[in-house]
Design a protein around this motif. Structure first.
Motif, PDB file in Angstrom:
ATOM      1  N   SER A  98      28.498  20.036   4.503  1.00 22.94           N
ATOM      2  CA  SER A  98      27.217  20.574   4.984  1.00 22.94           C
ATOM      3  C   SER A  98      26.472  21.297   3.881  1.00 22.94           C
ATOM      4  O   SER A  98      25.254  21.147   3.745  1.00 22.94           O
ATOM      5  N   VAL A  99      27.171  22.094   3.066  1.00 27.40           N
ATOM      6  CA  VAL A  99      26.535  22.802   1.962  1.00 27.40           C
ATOM      7  C   VAL A  99      25.991  21.820   0.935  1.00 27.40           C
ATOM      8  O   VAL A  99      24.865  21.970   0.437  1.00 27.40           O
ATOM      9  N   VAL A 100      26.751  20.780   0.614  1.00 26.81           N
ATOM     10  CA  VAL A 100      26.286  19.782  -0.348  1.00 26.81           C
ATOM     11  C   VAL A 100      25.072  19.041   0.214  1.00 26.81           C
ATOM     12  O   VAL A 100      24.099  18.788  -0.512  1.00 26.81           O
TER      13      VAL A 100
ATOM     14  N   THR B 179      21.379  19.137  -1.618  1.00 30.24           N
ATOM     15  CA  THR B 179      20.669  17.937  -2.058  1.00 30.24           C
ATOM     16  C   THR B 179      19.339  17.781  -1.326  1.00 30.24           C
ATOM     17  O   THR B 179      18.364  17.319  -1.913  1.00 30.24           O
ATOM     18  N   LEU B 180      19.276  18.199  -0.078  1.00 30.79           N
ATOM     19  CA  LEU B 180      18.023  18.132   0.667  1.00 30.79           C
ATOM     20  C   LEU B 180      16.980  19.043   0.040  1.00 30.79           C
ATOM     21  O   LEU B 180      15.834  18.640  -0.171  1.00 30.79           O
ATOM     22  N   PHE B 181      17.377  20.287  -0.297  1.00 33.52           N
ATOM     23  CA  PHE B 181      16.423  21.216  -0.879  1.00 33.52           C
ATOM     24  C   PHE B 181      16.099  20.870  -2.329  1.00 33.52           C
ATOM     25  O   PHE B 181      15.065  21.276  -2.843  1.00 33.52           O
ATOM     26  N   MET B 182      16.948  20.109  -3.006  1.00 31.37           N
ATOM     27  CA  MET B 182      16.608  19.647  -4.347  1.00 31.37           C
ATOM     28  C   MET B 182      15.700  18.419  -4.282  1.00 31.37           C
ATOM     29  O   MET B 182      14.908  18.176  -5.194  1.00 31.37           O
ATOM     30  N   LEU B 183      15.782  17.644  -3.217  1.00 31.69           N
ATOM     31  CA  LEU B 183      14.978  16.448  -3.089  1.00 31.69           C
ATOM     32  C   LEU B 183      13.574  16.752  -2.572  1.00 31.69           C
ATOM     33  O   LEU B 183      12.611  16.098  -2.966  1.00 31.69           O
ATOM     34  N   LEU B 184      13.438  17.749  -1.714  1.00 31.75           N
ATOM     35  CA  LEU B 184      12.137  18.063  -1.128  1.00 31.75           C
ATOM     36  C   LEU B 184      11.088  18.437  -2.170  1.00 31.75           C
ATOM     37  O   LEU B 184       9.946  17.977  -2.076  1.00 31.75           O
ATOM     38  N   PRO B 185      11.369  19.292  -3.170  1.00 35.14           N
ATOM     39  CA  PRO B 185      10.322  19.579  -4.175  1.00 35.14           C
ATOM     40  C   PRO B 185       9.893  18.332  -4.941  1.00 35.14           C
ATOM     41  O   PRO B 185       8.711  18.179  -5.267  1.00 35.14           O
ATOM     42  N   LEU B 186      10.808  17.424  -5.205  1.00 34.81           N
ATOM     43  CA  LEU B 186      10.427  16.202  -5.893  1.00 34.81           C
ATOM     44  C   LEU B 186       9.495  15.362  -5.031  1.00 34.81           C
ATOM     45  O   LEU B 186       8.600  14.688  -5.532  1.00 34.81           O
ATOM     46  N   HIS B 187       9.718  15.407  -3.742  1.00 28.70           N
ATOM     47  CA  HIS B 187       8.880  14.628  -2.838  1.00 28.70           C
ATOM     48  C   HIS B 187       7.497  15.255  -2.690  1.00 28.70           C
ATOM     49  O   HIS B 187       6.481  14.572  -2.730  1.00 28.70           O
TER      50      HIS B 187
END
Length: 115
Positions: free
Chosen positions: A88-90, A94-102
């Motif tokens: 869940s932490v991983v 990854t979700l919060f690292m992917l959102l700024p790129l999006h």
């Protein structure tokens, strides 16, 4: 008390199946014409006889035997929850690292066409 599903034995399901089949057969036979329509009577009587036999002559005793039931113990309980929390932490990282790129993807202006 061997095979129990939802707290009842197999006989209850057999009786329910018998009456479902009886209801279907009587529905089909009511739409028939002539003497075929009288087939409802033996179908209904056979269903009643089978139901009475199953109710009044059960195979199992009403009192459960003193057998000890097998208790299933999950020995990997803590490890499973540690693994779940790590996954869940991983996932959240990854979700919060992917959102700024999006959201911060550059949008370039299209050149104007001049004639």
């Amino acid at each position: 008390m061997g095979d129990m599903v939802l707290g009842v034995g197999a006989g209850v399901f057999i009786i329910a199946l018998i009456w479902i089949v009886t209801l279907a057969l009587t529905t089909f036979l009511t739409r028939a014409t002539g003497p075929t329509k009288l087939g409802i009577i033996p179908v209904f009587l056979i269903a009643i006889i089978i139901t009475l036999v199953l109710v009044f002559f059960p195979r199992a005793s009403e009192v459960p035997s003193a057998e000890r039931e097998v208790q299933i113990v999950d020995t990997f309980f803590i490890g499973r929850y540690v693994l779940l929390s790590l996954v869940s932490v991983v996932f959240l990282a990854t979700l919060f690292m992917l959102l700024p790129l999006h959201f911060l993807e550059p949008v370039y202006a299209k050149p104007l066409r001049t004639h």
